[in-house]
Design an enzyme around this catalytic site. Structure first.
Site, short mmCIF file in Angstrom:
data_model
loop_
_atom_site.label_atom_id
_atom_site.label_comp_id
_atom_site.label_asym_id
_atom_site.label_seq_id
_atom_site.Cartn_x
_atom_site.Cartn_y
_atom_site.Cartn_z
N LEU A 13 0.81 -1.20 0.00
CA LEU A 13 0.00 0.00 0.00
C LEU A 13 0.86 1.26 0.00
O LEU A 13 0.53 2.24 -0.69
CB LEU A 13 -0.93 0.00 1.22
N THR A 31 9.88 6.84 1.77
CA THR A 31 10.85 6.32 2.73
C THR A 31 10.73 4.81 2.90
O THR A 31 9.67 4.23 2.69
CB THR A 31 10.67 6.98 4.11
N ASP A 55 13.88 4.33 9.39
CA ASP A 55 13.38 3.32 10.33
C ASP A 55 12.63 4.11 11.40
O ASP A 55 13.23 4.92 12.12
CB ASP A 55 14.55 2.55 10.93
N ASN A 82 2.45 4.52 7.41
CA ASN A 82 2.16 3.22 6.79
C ASN A 82 3.14 2.14 7.25
O ASN A 82 2.81 0.95 7.18
CB ASN A 82 2.22 3.35 5.27
N LYS A 115 4.64 13.46 16.13
CA LYS A 115 5.23 14.52 16.94
C LYS A 115 6.29 15.31 16.17
O LYS A 115 6.48 16.50 16.40
CB LYS A 115 5.84 13.93 18.22
N SER A 133 -4.26 1.57 9.83
CA SER A 133 -4.60 0.59 10.83
C SER A 133 -4.91 -0.73 10.14
O SER A 133 -4.28 -1.08 9.13
CB SER A 133 -5.78 1.10 11.66
N TYR A 147 -0.90 -7.90 17.31
CA TYR A 147 -1.01 -7.01 16.15
C TYR A 147 -2.26 -6.16 16.26
O TYR A 147 -2.22 -4.94 16.05
CB TYR A 147 -1.04 -7.84 14.87
N LYS A 151 -2.80 -1.86 16.49
CA LYS A 151 -3.66 -1.09 15.60
C LYS A 151 -4.82 -0.45 16.36
O LYS A 151 -5.25 0.67 16.01
CB LYS A 151 -4.17 -1.97 14.46
N THR A 182 -0.81 -7.40 -0.84
CA THR A 182 0.48 -6.81 -0.52
C THR A 182 1.36 -7.91 0.06
O THR A 182 1.00 -9.09 0.04
CB THR A 182 0.30 -5.69 0.52
#
Length: 276
Positions: A13, A31, A55, A82, A115, A133, A147, A151, A182
């Protein structure tokens, strides 16, 4: 022309969204932990794409990435959180180090990114923060407790954030995809080191060696990317954007069950107030 900063663009995605943003003429800071996996985007769109190593568990890399983005494009208008990965284990099976790293990436990494970009968004009195999410946060399948917890935390934080930054001209939105084709269920999926036999028929069904869903999911990442862009562009962006027919059906079922249970226990809920 808006500038997007998207984490986790190496595939799936994130990659589809980066391509869609660039193809429509916006700027994108693309990134990935391995920057070589996104350098082709910068080569294809040399004027509007900036490829950076990132990272999200590394605060120094976050600071550098945001700094480079502002230096190159002057502002960050949309942040898309993401970056993340899946982890499957029964709650009892979960390895402490795995679970800590999962939260560090899926939740605290997103918080750190938010932030880092908010001072600039507050200064310009505009911006959008999108956090990816999963429908897993609502359906909480066996074997996905940790997991789902990352989320669910991300969604709750995003909902509060939306109320905090809304008066400042900034919006926050969580995206809840269902199954998309994906690498989530492929190379990006991790699991506990050991399996406990008693969970073979619950959490064990979802272990990588037993999962046959990879490559057959109904969702198209390119269409999901277009839906996210449309929501960001909308003056009425939702608090929660559900993507995929499977996610829509699943959430509808969960809400119906929750309403039924809430009403069944209404008398108990109302009985706990002071009566004087």
């Amino acid at each position: 022309m808006s500038t997007w900063l998207i984490t986790g663009c190496s595939s799936g995605l994130g990659r589809a969204l980066a391509e869609a943003v660039l193809e429509r003429g916006d700027n994108a800071v693309v990134t990935a932990r391995d920057v070589t996996s996104v350098e082709d985007l910068a080569e294809t769109f040399p004027d509007s794409a900036l490829a950076l190593a990132l990272d999200v568990t590394d605060s120094a890399q976050i600071e550098r990435a945001v700094g480079h983005a502002l230096e190159r494009f002057g502002s960050i208008d949309v942040l898309v959180n993401n970056a993340g990965y899946g982890y499957r284990a029964a709650v009892e099976e979960g390895d402490d180090d795995h679970v800590e790293q999962l939260f560090a990436t899926n939740f605290f990494g997103a918080v750190a990114m938010i932030k880092a970009v908010l001072p600039g968004m507050r200064a310009q009195r505009s911006g959008s923060i999108v956090s990816i999410s999963s429908i897993g946060a609502r359906i909480a399948p066996p074997g996905s407790g940790y997991y789902a917890a990352t989320k669910a935390a991300l969604e709750a934080m995003s909902a509060s954030l939306r109320k905090e930054v809304g008066p400042l001209g900034i919006t926050a939105m969580a995206v809840e995809p269902g199954g998309f084709r994906t690498e989530f269920a492929g190379r990006s999926l991790h699991q506990s080191r050991e399996a406990i036999a008693d969970y073979a028929e619950t959490a064990g069904v979802r272990r990588k060696e037993n999962d046959t869903a990879h490559g057959t999911q109904p969702g198209d990442p390119a269409k999901a990317a277009e839906a996210i862009i449309a929501a960001v562009d909308s003056p009425d962006a939702p608090t929660l954007l559900v993507l995929g027919s499977d996610a829509y059906a699943s959430l509808s079922g969960v809400l119906k069950e929750q309403r039924s249970e809430l009403e069944a226990w209404q008398k108990v809920a109302l009985s706990t107030d002071f009566t004087d």
